[in-house]
Design an enzyme around this catalytic site. Structure first.
Site, PDB file in Angstrom:
ATOM      1  N   THR A 281       0.878  -1.096   0.071  1.00  0.00           N
ATOM      2  CA  THR A 281       0.022   0.098  -0.015  1.00  0.00           C
ATOM      3  C   THR A 281       0.909   1.324  -0.065  1.00  0.00           C
ATOM      4  O   THR A 281       1.929   1.632   0.542  1.00  0.00           O
ATOM      5  CB  THR A 281      -0.996  -0.051   1.396  1.00  0.00           C
ATOM      6  OG1 THR A 281      -1.623  -1.149   0.984  1.00  0.00           O
ATOM      7  CG2 THR A 281      -1.670   1.335   1.080  1.00  0.00           C
ATOM      8  N   PHE A 283       1.446   5.142   0.673  1.00  0.00           N
ATOM      9  CA  PHE A 283       0.583   6.188   1.757  1.00  0.00           C
ATOM     10  C   PHE A 283       1.216   7.482   1.339  1.00  0.00           C
ATOM     11  O   PHE A 283       2.323   7.673   0.840  1.00  0.00           O
ATOM     12  CB  PHE A 283       0.941   5.835   3.095  1.00  0.00           C
ATOM     13  CG  PHE A 283       0.316   4.572   3.770  1.00  0.00           C
ATOM     14  CD1 PHE A 283      -0.903   4.710   4.328  1.00  0.00           C
ATOM     15  CD2 PHE A 283       0.740   3.393   3.619  1.00  0.00           C
ATOM     16  CE1 PHE A 283      -1.455   3.605   5.056  1.00  0.00           C
ATOM     17  CE2 PHE A 283       0.123   2.260   3.910  1.00  0.00           C
ATOM     18  CZ  PHE A 283      -1.027   2.289   4.670  1.00  0.00           C
TER      19      PHE A 283
END
Length: 376
Positions: A281, A283
């Site tokens: 992921t 960020f």
């Protein structure tokens, strides 16, 4: 009827003449650019270009040729604009972008907000970037985090923007438009799910497993290997870990990060349980200041376009003509405007580079509501 060699020779002759006329046209375009710079006239004159396209289109015969001439001259005028934008930048008339370059981000005596709860992947991203001892707090919604830095109760926010398997976090793209907050860095966290339980638990004692529905789906193989286990959807991976820690039952387990296991005092019962190993992921680190690190190498922008043929193609050509590598493009529907879209683009570069300034100037003049989301 002549032979192929004769036809090709004739095409070659015409092409040489076209090149000569093209260069002649560009010389005149450069003179027009110099005039515009001296007299403060905008490069892009949409009304004049539309009139010109209608005029040359009317000179062609037949629908096919008329459409072809319109496309040809549309590109000729686009190239002329790019030449004039480059002249503006070279002569120092390009203006300054409203961002300040800094050697490093100020991370001393700061406060950081993240969305989620203790043990969330967002907190893991925050500690990876700012360190374990950073002063932080968490909020329930992405919007709450953006509001916190907008109002100054936090200096930075950490928000997910994209997962390598699940795709974009759409809400956060929209929030970048709604707020005057800017991306100054990014942190990529591998999504490495583990199975965790209380200290006395082991695999043989597990009967029920809690986690976010997406995490449960990403570990389908684990449940196939243990058909007697029940998968129980929960709000998110960190809340699932907290529940198992609070319940203190050996037959309960949670799927989440090793970071969450440490946060809630759980033991890792099994690692590498995801069906897809290459999962991460991305960020974004966001602040309310218009700053960028001088060594930043990625830029994010967004813009809207007139609802007409070829507009996106013309915008993307600014990257091509300035030798800029575009790495990502995403479209999002514009609220309260049915069937109209806003585009989000990531590309390589730094706001201090002439080629980037040139491309952004062209995009700003030709698009609607262009916004630089950050250089990081």
């Amino acid at each position: 009827m002549g032979d192929l060699k004769e036809y090709r020779a004739e095409i070659d002759r015409i092409d040489r003449e076209l090149v000569r006329l093209f260069e002649e046209r560009m010389e005149v375009s450069e003179q027009i650019g110099a005039y515009k710079i001296e007299n403060g006239v905008k490069v892009f004159d949409k009304t004049r270009e539309r009139q010109k396209l209608d005029e040359v289109k009317g000179l062609a015969h037949g629908a096919f040729n008329q459409h072809g001439v319109e496309e040809l001259f549309s590109q000729l005028m686009s190239m002329s604009r790019k030449k004039q934008y480059a002249m503006l930048e070279k002569r120092g008339a390009g203006g300054r972008l409203p961002f300040i370059g800094v050697d490093r981000l100020d991370t001393d005596h700061i406060r950081v907000v993240f969305q989620g709860v203790e043990g969330a992947y967002s907190q893991a991203a925050m500690t990876a970037f700012f360190g374990e001892d950073v002063n932080s707090f968490h909020v329930a919604r992405f919007r709450d985090a953006m509001e916190a830095i907008a109002e100054g109760s936090a200096d930075y926010a950490v928000l997910p923007i994209e997962n390598s398997t699940a795709g974009i976090v759409a809400d956060n793209f929209d929030l970048l438009v709604d707020f005057e907050n800017y991306i100054v860095a990014e942190q990529i966290i591998p999504v490495e799910h583990v199975l965790m339980g209380i200290k006395d638990a082991d695999l043989s004692s597990v009967r029920i497993v809690y986690s976010h529905p997406q995490a449960l789906a990403q570990c389908e193989g684990l449940f196939q290997a243990h058909p007697d286990w029940k998968a129980e959807p929960f709000g998110n991976t960190a809340l699932a870990a907290r529940k198992v820690a609070q319940d203190g039952r050996k037959d309960e387990a949670a799927i989440g990060s090793a970071f969450a296991a440490r946060r809630f005092g759980l033991q890792v019962l099994k690692t590498h349980i995801s069906d897809e190993e290459a999962n991460a992921t991305r960020f974004m680190i966001v602040t309310n200041q218009r700053i960028f690190r001088k060594d930043a190498r990625k830029i994010s922008i967004c813009f809207e376009l007139p609802h007409s043929s070829g507009t996106l193609y013309n915008i993307l050509s600014h990257f091509i003509f300035n030798n800029i590598n575009m790495t990502h493009i995403e479209s999002r529907p514009i609220p309260q405007r049915s069937w109209e879209y806003r585009f989000f683009i990531d590309f390589e570069g730094n706001l201090a580079e002439p080629s980037v300034k040139n491309a952004l100037r062209g995009i700003r003049e030709e698009a609607i509501n262009m916004k630089i989301l950050g250089n990081y």
